[in-house]
Design a protein around this motif. Structure first.
Motif, PDB file in Angstrom:
ATOM      1  N   LEU A 357      -0.767 -34.584  -0.830  1.00 27.84           N
ATOM      2  CA  LEU A 357      -1.105 -33.927   0.436  1.00 27.84           C
ATOM      3  C   LEU A 357      -2.520 -33.371   0.434  1.00 27.84           C
ATOM      4  O   LEU A 357      -3.052 -33.016   1.481  1.00 27.84           O
ATOM      5  CB  LEU A 357      -0.120 -32.788   0.719  1.00 27.84           C
ATOM      6  CG  LEU A 357       1.337 -33.208   0.957  1.00 27.84           C
ATOM      7  CD1 LEU A 357       2.247 -31.984   0.933  1.00 27.84           C
ATOM      8  CD2 LEU A 357       1.461 -33.943   2.279  1.00 27.84           C
ATOM      9  N   GLN A 358      -3.129 -33.316  -0.744  1.00 24.87           N
ATOM     10  CA  GLN A 358      -4.445 -32.701  -0.869  1.00 24.87           C
ATOM     11  C   GLN A 358      -5.571 -33.691  -1.170  1.00 24.87           C
ATOM     12  O   GLN A 358      -6.719 -33.462  -0.797  1.00 24.87           O
ATOM     13  CB  GLN A 358      -4.429 -31.648  -1.999  1.00 24.87           C
ATOM     14  CG  GLN A 358      -3.540 -30.459  -1.727  1.00 24.87           C
ATOM     15  CD  GLN A 358      -3.457 -29.557  -2.944  1.00 24.87           C
ATOM     16  OE1 GLN A 358      -2.802 -29.875  -3.925  1.00 24.87           O
ATOM     17  NE2 GLN A 358      -4.129 -28.418  -2.883  1.00 24.87           N
ATOM     18  N   LYS A 359      -5.231 -34.780  -1.829  1.00 25.20           N
ATOM     19  CA  LYS A 359      -6.263 -35.694  -2.319  1.00 25.20           C
ATOM     20  C   LYS A 359      -6.156 -37.055  -1.655  1.00 25.20           C
ATOM     21  O   LYS A 359      -5.114 -37.431  -1.145  1.00 25.20           O
ATOM     22  CB  LYS A 359      -6.137 -35.860  -3.843  1.00 25.20           C
ATOM     23  CG  LYS A 359      -6.284 -34.575  -4.632  1.00 25.20           C
ATOM     24  CD  LYS A 359      -6.093 -34.833  -6.120  1.00 25.20           C
ATOM     25  CE  LYS A 359      -6.229 -33.554  -6.929  1.00 25.20           C
ATOM     26  NZ  LYS A 359      -6.010 -33.810  -8.386  1.00 25.20           N
ATOM     27  N   SER A 360      -7.224 -37.793  -1.698  1.00 22.05           N
ATOM     28  CA  SER A 360      -7.202 -39.168  -1.216  1.00 22.05           C
ATOM     29  C   SER A 360      -6.498 -40.028  -2.256  1.00 22.05           C
ATOM     30  O   SER A 360      -6.420 -39.654  -3.437  1.00 22.05           O
ATOM     31  CB  SER A 360      -8.628 -39.681  -1.013  1.00 22.05           C
ATOM     32  OG  SER A 360      -9.295 -39.818  -2.258  1.00 22.05           O
ATOM     33  N   PRO A 361      -5.980 -41.191  -1.862  1.00 21.99           N
ATOM     34  CA  PRO A 361      -5.296 -42.061  -2.826  1.00 21.99           C
ATOM     35  C   PRO A 361      -6.158 -42.424  -4.035  1.00 21.99           C
ATOM     36  O   PRO A 361      -5.641 -42.611  -5.133  1.00 21.99           O
ATOM     37  CB  PRO A 361      -4.968 -43.307  -1.991  1.00 21.99           C
ATOM     38  CG  PRO A 361      -4.866 -42.800  -0.587  1.00 21.99           C
ATOM     39  CD  PRO A 361      -5.908 -41.719  -0.494  1.00 21.99           C
ATOM     40  N   GLU A 362      -7.459 -42.497  -3.825  1.00 19.78           N
ATOM     41  CA  GLU A 362      -8.365 -42.866  -4.916  1.00 19.78           C
ATOM     42  C   GLU A 362      -8.523 -41.731  -5.933  1.00 19.78           C
ATOM     43  O   GLU A 362      -8.941 -41.968  -7.072  1.00 19.78           O
ATOM     44  CB  GLU A 362      -9.737 -43.242  -4.373  1.00 19.78           C
ATOM     45  CG  GLU A 362      -9.767 -44.480  -3.475  1.00 19.78           C
ATOM     46  CD  GLU A 362      -9.201 -44.212  -2.074  1.00 19.78           C
ATOM     47  OE1 GLU A 362      -8.745 -45.180  -1.430  1.00 19.78           O
ATOM     48  OE2 GLU A 362      -9.240 -43.038  -1.648  1.00 19.78           O
ATOM     49  N   GLU A 363      -8.179 -40.509  -5.537  1.00 18.85           N
ATOM     50  CA  GLU A 363      -8.413 -39.343  -6.396  1.00 18.85           C
ATOM     51  C   GLU A 363      -7.176 -38.916  -7.171  1.00 18.85           C
ATOM     52  O   GLU A 363      -7.229 -37.956  -7.938  1.00 18.85           O
ATOM     53  CB  GLU A 363      -8.886 -38.155  -5.540  1.00 18.85           C
ATOM     54  CG  GLU A 363     -10.218 -38.379  -4.849  1.00 18.85           C
ATOM     55  CD  GLU A 363     -10.584 -37.241  -3.906  1.00 18.85           C
ATOM     56  OE1 GLU A 363     -11.780 -36.911  -3.831  1.00 18.85           O
ATOM     57  OE2 GLU A 363      -9.677 -36.682  -3.248  1.00 18.85           O
ATOM     58  N   MET A 364      -6.063 -39.607  -6.997  1.00 23.32           N
ATOM     59  CA  MET A 364      -4.833 -39.169  -7.660  1.00 23.32           C
ATOM     60  C   MET A 364      -4.107 -40.361  -8.266  1.00 23.32           C
ATOM     61  O   MET A 364      -4.455 -41.522  -8.023  1.00 23.32           O
ATOM     62  CB  MET A 364      -3.920 -38.464  -6.653  1.00 23.32           C
ATOM     63  CG  MET A 364      -3.418 -39.394  -5.565  1.00 23.32           C
ATOM     64  SD  MET A 364      -2.046 -38.710  -4.653  1.00 23.32           S
ATOM     65  CE  MET A 364      -1.519 -40.168  -3.752  1.00 23.32           C
ATOM     66  N   ASN A 365      -3.082 -40.045  -9.038  1.00 19.44           N
ATOM     67  CA  ASN A 365      -2.236 -41.071  -9.654  1.00 19.44           C
ATOM     68  C   ASN A 365      -1.053 -41.318  -8.721  1.00 19.44           C
ATOM     69  O   ASN A 365      -0.125 -40.503  -8.649  1.00 19.44           O
ATOM     70  CB  ASN A 365      -1.761 -40.606 -11.029  1.00 19.44           C
ATOM     71  CG  ASN A 365      -1.007 -41.697 -11.780  1.00 19.44           C
ATOM     72  OD1 ASN A 365      -0.282 -42.485 -11.189  1.00 19.44           O
ATOM     73  ND2 ASN A 365      -1.193 -41.732 -13.095  1.00 19.44           N
ATOM     74  N   ALA A 366      -1.073 -42.439  -8.005  1.00 19.88           N
ATOM     75  CA  ALA A 366      -0.024 -42.733  -7.025  1.00 19.88           C
ATOM     76  C   ALA A 366       1.336 -42.887  -7.690  1.00 19.88           C
ATOM     77  O   ALA A 366       2.368 -42.530  -7.112  1.00 19.88           O
ATOM     78  CB  ALA A 366      -0.383 -43.996  -6.247  1.00 19.88           C
ATOM     79  N   SER A 429       1.099 -33.488 -13.083  1.00 24.22           N
ATOM     80  CA  SER A 429       1.442 -34.878 -12.767  1.00 24.22           C
ATOM     81  C   SER A 429       1.356 -35.800 -13.979  1.00 24.22           C
ATOM     82  O   SER A 429       2.031 -36.831 -14.025  1.00 24.22           O
ATOM     83  CB  SER A 429       0.518 -35.398 -11.653  1.00 24.22           C
ATOM     84  OG  SER A 429      -0.839 -35.416 -12.084  1.00 24.22           O
ATOM     85  N   THR A 430       0.550 -35.451 -14.980  1.00 21.54           N
ATOM     86  CA  THR A 430       0.404 -36.306 -16.165  1.00 21.54           C
ATOM     87  C   THR A 430       1.640 -36.248 -17.059  1.00 21.54           C
ATOM     88  O   THR A 430       1.798 -37.085 -17.953  1.00 21.54           O
ATOM     89  CB  THR A 430      -0.832 -35.899 -16.986  1.00 21.54           C
ATOM     90  OG1 THR A 430      -0.645 -34.567 -17.497  1.00 21.54           O
ATOM     91  CG2 THR A 430      -2.089 -35.939 -16.135  1.00 21.54           C
ATOM     92  N   LYS A 431       2.527 -35.265 -16.822  1.00 23.36           N
ATOM     93  CA  LYS A 431       3.718 -35.110 -17.660  1.00 23.36           C
ATOM     94  C   LYS A 431       4.986 -35.645 -16.992  1.00 23.36           C
ATOM     95  O   LYS A 431       6.078 -35.515 -17.552  1.00 23.36           O
ATOM     96  CB  LYS A 431       3.896 -33.636 -18.033  1.00 23.36           C
ATOM     97  CG  LYS A 431       2.776 -33.100 -18.920  1.00 23.36           C
ATOM     98  CD  LYS A 431       3.013 -31.650 -19.298  1.00 23.36           C
ATOM     99  CE  LYS A 431       1.882 -31.131 -20.204  1.00 23.36           C
ATOM    100  NZ  LYS A 431       2.093 -29.698 -20.572  1.00 23.36           N
ATOM    101  N   ARG A 432       4.848 -36.224 -15.817  1.00 25.97           N
ATOM    102  CA  ARG A 432       6.018 -36.824 -15.170  1.00 25.97           C
ATOM    103  C   ARG A 432       6.311 -38.183 -15.821  1.00 25.97           C
ATOM    104  O   ARG A 432       5.379 -38.898 -16.194  1.00 25.97           O
ATOM    105  CB  ARG A 432       5.769 -36.999 -13.670  1.00 25.97           C
ATOM    106  CG  ARG A 432       5.591 -35.691 -12.921  1.00 25.97           C
ATOM    107  CD  ARG A 432       5.178 -35.913 -11.478  1.00 25.97           C
ATOM    108  NE  ARG A 432       4.534 -34.714 -10.939  1.00 25.97           N
ATOM    109  CZ  ARG A 432       3.697 -34.692  -9.925  1.00 25.97           C
ATOM    110  NH1 ARG A 432       3.378 -35.828  -9.303  1.00 25.97           N
ATOM    111  NH2 ARG A 432       3.173 -33.553  -9.524  1.00 25.97           N
TER     112      ARG A 432
END
Length: 448
Positions: A357-366, A429-432
């Protein structure tokens, strides 16, 4: 394209596997007589190919132009191992073809005694008449017929003859779905829109008919369909024709005739998972079914996450999961958003990860964001509640991001499911986990 049907008839399993590995190839497509790949594999006794087709989502109860199912053909040609396999995967035991014959009629006619017993053990009716008023027992030798009659009576079957009627549908509704088109481009005049199902910011969903098949037609909402938008639609659409996984519901075809952009998908009996859980569908979702739905979704998402590149703008939530007649959950590719649609808007924030909800798709791990959405789905299955019901979408989105709004797992919930929800919703998110990591957990839950 080489003829997949002749390769199946010849038993060329390597060719068939390579063909199935191409996600755009539809294992349910039919030849000129409506024979699907499954029909031919069962007729020719190609057990290994039947296994491959089942694993890729081929329909067990598809019918050809004569209304034969794969079980008709396996029974008629004496392939007992395939008969048992089809029964295991919920084949329609009492399906009637255009002559009123069931698989048991054919097994009796050809005196396949063991197959007859297998069919009767699984509910095949010995008193069901065809168009000529013949029951299966009328089609076999007298001594074998007496033995089968005694067996059926011992299992509690009523021996009173069941007269043929053309609306007999066996154990489930079947469609002549082996004849679906093999191509994607569709003329709008060949699609008959019947009634609007719902309306969303991205498009209006209609019930319709295409090539004699019940379809969902999503008419995209686009203010001005420019040549660039039409080109983007044509480029992005083919990636949604994913036929090679049983938990993916593919797009069948599209209409790209500006100003009309339409996406067609096959209608599934029970609609969306959201409908099943929240709109009095009449389906009982006990613990076992809940775990099965979760496992189906995990398998489908694991398949999508293995694709490179990822299909962008698919947002996982219960409205985008379809449920078929076998109560199998499928990821609906028809709900994928196109690049030219509402780029910065989110319509179901209750299921979305905070970073999405905060970042663009390019800025996060989908992939990690999808796992958060999956956790919300599990919570939904456990509680049978709509997440953050009573709040507007805008309010939900703002509170998730600004106030740390999160779902609460109610006391008394399954400890295994509660733990899984917490793991999948890790704030880091890196620990999911990945979907392929949680599939074994769900498989153990289902077997217990």
């Amino acid at each position: 394209m080489d003829d997949i049907f002749s390769q199946i008839r010849d038993g060329n399993a390597v060719y068939v596997r390579v063909w199935l590995d191409k996600v755009e190839n539809d294992p349910n497509q039919g030849d000129d007589h409506g024979f699907s790949a499954m029909h031919w594999a069962c007729k020719e006794g190609r057990t290994n190919i039947v296994d491959m087709l089942i694993s890729r989502g081929a329909k067990i109860n598809a019918t050809n132009m004569g209304d034969d199912t794969a079980l008709h053909l396996a029974a008629a040609h004496g392939h007992r191992d395939i008969v048992l396999k089809l029964i295991q995967h919920r084949a329609d035991i009492n399906a009637m073809n255009e002559h009123g014959n069931t698989p048991l009629h054919y097994a009796c006619f050809w005196n396949y005694e063991q197959i007859c017993q297998d069919l009767i053990n699984n509910g095949a009716l010995v008193a069901l008449s065809n168009k000529d008023d013949d029951t299966p027992l009328d089609k076999t030798k007298e001594d074998m017929g007496n033995m089968l009659k005694e067996k059926a009576a011992g299992m509690g079957q009523d021996m009173t003859k069941i007269q043929y009627r053309n609306n007999w549908s066996g154990t489930k509704t079947r469609s002549r779905d082996g004849t679906l088109s093999r191509f994607a481009g569709i003329d709008l005049k060949h699609v008959k829109l019947q009634s609007k199902i719902n309306s969303s910011p991205t498009g209006d969903m209609w019930k319709g008919i295409w090539q004699g098949t019940a379809v969902m037609a999503k008419v995209l909402k686009v203010t001005n369909v420019t040549s660039r938008i039409s080109r983007e639609f044509g480029e992005e659409f083919p990636r949604l024709r994913i036929f090679s996984h049983p938990n993916i519901h593919p797009v069948l075809g599209c209409v790209n005739q500006p100003p009309n952009l339409v996406v067609l998908s096959e209608t599934l009996q029970h609609g969306s998972l959201f409908h099943v859980l929240h709109e009095a569908s009449g389906i009982v979702v006990d613990h076992g079914q809940m775990v099965s739905f979760a496992l189906d979704i995990a398998r489908g998402m694991s398949f999508l996450h293995a694709m490179d590149p990822l299909i962008p703008r698919y947002y996982l939530n219960s409205k985008n999961i379809m449920i078929d007649e076998e109560l199998t959950a499928k990821i609906n590719m028809g709900d994928t958003r196109f690049s030219f649609q509402n780029r910065a808007k989110f319509f179901n924030p209750a299921w979305m990860a905070p970073e999405a909800l905060q970042k663009s798709p390019e800025e996060m791990n989908a992939r990690s964001a999808d796992m958060w959405s999956f956790a919300i789905l599990i919570w939904e299955l456990v509680t049978r509640e709509v997440p953050f019901a009573g709040m507007s979408s805008m309010e939900v989105g703002m509170k998730i991001v600004g106030e740390g709004l999160r779902i609460d797992v109610p006391p008394g919930s399954s400890p295994h499911m509660s733990k899984l929800i917490k793991i999948c919703m890790n704030e880091d998110s890196t620990k999911r986990p990945r979907f392929d990591m949680i599939m074994p957990i769900l498989e153990r839950m289902r077997s217990n």
